[in-house]
Design a protein around this motif. Structure first.
Motif, PDB file in Angstrom:
ATOM      1  N   LEU A   1       2.944  -9.599  13.369  1.00 24.29           N
ATOM      2  CA  LEU A   1       1.731  -9.026  13.252  1.00 24.29           C
ATOM      3  C   LEU A   1       1.744  -7.539  12.596  1.00 24.29           C
TER       4      LEU A   1
ATOM      5  N   THR B   1      -2.261  -2.156  13.843  1.00 22.52           N
ATOM      6  CA  THR B   1      -3.839  -2.284  13.570  1.00 22.52           C
ATOM      7  C   THR B   1      -4.102  -3.856  13.428  1.00 22.52           C
ATOM      8  N   GLY B   2      -5.337  -4.251  13.017  1.00 25.05           N
ATOM      9  CA  GLY B   2      -5.551  -5.409  12.831  1.00 25.05           C
ATOM     10  C   GLY B   2      -5.131  -6.364  13.967  1.00 25.05           C
ATOM     11  N   PRO B   3      -4.764  -7.822  13.594  1.00 22.46           N
ATOM     12  CA  PRO B   3      -4.486  -8.715  14.761  1.00 22.46           C
ATOM     13  C   PRO B   3      -3.555  -8.195  15.984  1.00 22.46           C
TER      14      PRO B   3
END
Length: 161
Positions: A109, A118-120
């Motif tokens: 990820l 960042t994100g997931p």
């Protein structure tokens, strides 16, 4: 000169506690490292979950120990060595944070060359840390209950005997 005697005894107790914390911490750290030793390849993906299990076990033991120590001066005297030293060395917040950071990389990820999450990857790391804290609190509560039950019953589980 009687006033000097309690002060000397207090310093001796402090030195004993420091030595106990150091020895317990060394043993607890060695146990944590042994639990983190390389697993067979089929189980290699369990890395952060293994740490979660170690931390939860330590939280359970700490809850039980604190409950039992409330009823026993002998156990209370051992708290610096066992709770702060051994269980403090066994469980670790810093290793939990490192494991959370690695989760995103391990699952692809987060780019392997990126230090930025960042994100997931960030969501997964936050979920792991939050879940770890929740499991630790629950394990501590169970340990506290077990310690109280064990202390109250003197180790007997009930029934007729």
């Amino acid at each position: 000169m009687d006033g000097a005697r309690p002060d000397r005894a207090r310093r001796a107790a402090t030195r004993r506690d420091l030595a106990g914390v150091a020895a317990g911490g060394a043993l607890g750290t060695a146990l944590r490292l042994a639990a983190a030793a390389p697993l067979p390849l089929a189980l290699a993906g369990l890395g952060p979950w293994r740490l979660l299990a170690v931390n939860a076990t330590g939280a359970l033991a700490l809850g039980a120990l604190a409950s039992l120590a409330a009823r026993s001066s002998r156990l209370a005297a051992a708290l610096p060595t066992v709770a702060t030293g051994l269980l403090g060395g066994l469980t670790t917040f810093s290793s939990m944070i490192v494991a959370a950071g690695r989760l995103g990389h391990d699952l692809g990820l987060v780019a392997p060359d990126s230090a930025r999450m960042t994100g997931p990857g960030l969501v997964l790391a936050a979920a792991y840390v939050g879940g770890s804290l929740l499991v630790g609190l629950l394990a501590h509560a169970v340990g506290t209950r077990l310690g109280r039950t064990f202390g109250r019953n003197g180790g007997r589980t009930g029934g007729t005997g």
